[in-house]
Design a protein around this motif. Structure first.
Motif, short mmCIF file in Angstrom:
data_model
loop_
_atom_site.label_atom_id
_atom_site.label_comp_id
_atom_site.label_asym_id
_atom_site.label_seq_id
_atom_site.Cartn_x
_atom_site.Cartn_y
_atom_site.Cartn_z
N VAL A 22 -64.27 69.03 -4.11
CA VAL A 22 -64.21 69.26 -5.55
C VAL A 22 -65.45 68.68 -6.23
O VAL A 22 -65.99 69.27 -7.16
CB VAL A 22 -62.91 68.66 -6.14
CG1 VAL A 22 -62.94 68.65 -7.65
CG2 VAL A 22 -61.70 69.43 -5.64
N THR A 23 -65.92 67.52 -5.77
CA THR A 23 -67.04 66.85 -6.43
C THR A 23 -68.41 67.33 -5.97
O THR A 23 -69.41 67.05 -6.64
CB THR A 23 -66.97 65.33 -6.20
OG1 THR A 23 -67.02 65.06 -4.80
CG2 THR A 23 -65.73 64.73 -6.82
N PRO A 25 -70.11 70.22 -6.10
CA PRO A 25 -70.99 71.02 -6.97
C PRO A 25 -71.53 70.28 -8.20
O PRO A 25 -72.49 70.74 -8.80
CB PRO A 25 -70.11 72.17 -7.43
CG PRO A 25 -68.83 72.08 -6.70
CD PRO A 25 -68.76 70.76 -6.05
N PHE A 26 -70.95 69.15 -8.58
CA PHE A 26 -71.38 68.48 -9.80
C PHE A 26 -72.74 67.82 -9.65
O PHE A 26 -72.99 67.09 -8.70
CB PHE A 26 -70.35 67.42 -10.23
CG PHE A 26 -69.06 68.01 -10.69
CD1 PHE A 26 -68.98 68.64 -11.92
CD2 PHE A 26 -67.93 67.98 -9.90
CE1 PHE A 26 -67.80 69.20 -12.36
CE2 PHE A 26 -66.74 68.53 -10.32
CZ PHE A 26 -66.67 69.15 -11.55
N GLY A 27 -73.62 68.07 -10.60
CA GLY A 27 -74.94 67.43 -10.64
C GLY A 27 -75.97 67.98 -9.70
O GLY A 27 -77.05 67.41 -9.58
N ARG A 29 -78.86 70.50 -8.74
CA ARG A 29 -79.81 71.45 -9.32
C ARG A 29 -80.51 72.19 -8.19
O ARG A 29 -80.88 71.60 -7.19
CB ARG A 29 -80.86 70.72 -10.15
CG ARG A 29 -80.31 70.08 -11.39
CD ARG A 29 -81.40 69.43 -12.19
NE ARG A 29 -82.44 68.92 -11.29
CZ ARG A 29 -83.58 68.41 -11.68
NH1 ARG A 29 -83.85 68.32 -12.94
NH2 ARG A 29 -84.47 67.96 -10.81
N THR A 51 -79.06 66.41 -3.11
CA THR A 51 -77.61 66.57 -3.03
C THR A 51 -76.85 65.37 -3.60
O THR A 51 -75.70 65.50 -3.96
CB THR A 51 -77.18 66.78 -1.57
OG1 THR A 51 -77.63 65.67 -0.81
CG2 THR A 51 -77.73 68.06 -1.03
N LYS A 56 -71.91 60.82 -4.61
CA LYS A 56 -70.70 61.65 -4.54
C LYS A 56 -69.66 61.03 -3.61
O LYS A 56 -68.46 61.11 -3.88
CB LYS A 56 -71.05 63.06 -4.11
CG LYS A 56 -71.79 63.78 -5.20
CD LYS A 56 -72.16 65.16 -4.80
CE LYS A 56 -73.01 65.74 -5.92
NZ LYS A 56 -73.28 67.11 -5.77
N TRP A 59 -68.00 58.24 -5.68
CA TRP A 59 -67.08 58.81 -6.65
C TRP A 59 -65.84 59.38 -5.97
O TRP A 59 -64.72 59.24 -6.45
CB TRP A 59 -67.76 59.87 -7.50
CG TRP A 59 -68.49 59.29 -8.66
CD1 TRP A 59 -69.83 59.17 -8.80
CD2 TRP A 59 -67.91 58.72 -9.84
NE1 TRP A 59 -70.12 58.55 -9.99
CE2 TRP A 59 -68.96 58.28 -10.65
CE3 TRP A 59 -66.60 58.53 -10.27
CZ2 TRP A 59 -68.75 57.67 -11.88
CZ3 TRP A 59 -66.40 57.93 -11.51
CH2 TRP A 59 -67.45 57.51 -12.30
N THR A 60 -66.05 60.03 -4.83
CA THR A 60 -64.93 60.60 -4.07
C THR A 60 -63.98 59.50 -3.63
O THR A 60 -62.76 59.65 -3.73
CB THR A 60 -65.46 61.38 -2.85
OG1 THR A 60 -66.27 62.45 -3.32
CG2 THR A 60 -64.34 61.92 -2.01
#
Length: 93
Positions: A22-23, A25-27, A29, A51, A56, A59-60
């Motif tokens: 889920v996390t 794709p966030f951030g 570019r 990446t 990530k 955060w995960t």
């Protein structure tokens, strides 16, 4: 729910991987979005520039720990259980 340490770790491990996907794709570019900043020549324009996997993963871990703690508390309090879920889905036990 399994109350052994191995069972709880297995459930946390599966939850961790779900939250990771889920996390991811966030951030991120792509090379096309960054307009040459850090872009490697010859790479696909849709490839990510950075990446940020370490951030990530952190955060995960935090998000998974919070979700796991809430679910474990709900299970041990009796709010979440097989009987309740079966009744909610109109399934016989």
């Amino acid at each position: 729910m399994v109350s052994t340490v191995a069972g709880l770790l297995a459930i946390y491990f599966v939850l961790w991987w779900i939250v990771l996907f889920v996390t991811l794709p966030f951030g991120v570019r792509s090379h096309a979005e960054s307009e040459g900043e850090g872009a490697t020549p010859g790479t696909d324009p849709g490839a990510p520039v950075a990446t940020l996997l370490a951030r990530k993963a952190l955060w995960t871990t935090l998000i998974s720990a919070v979700i796991f703690a809430i679910a474990l508390y709900a299970y041990r309090s009796g709010w979440l259980g097989i009987d309740r879920l079966a009744k909610l889905m109109h399934l016989p036990l």
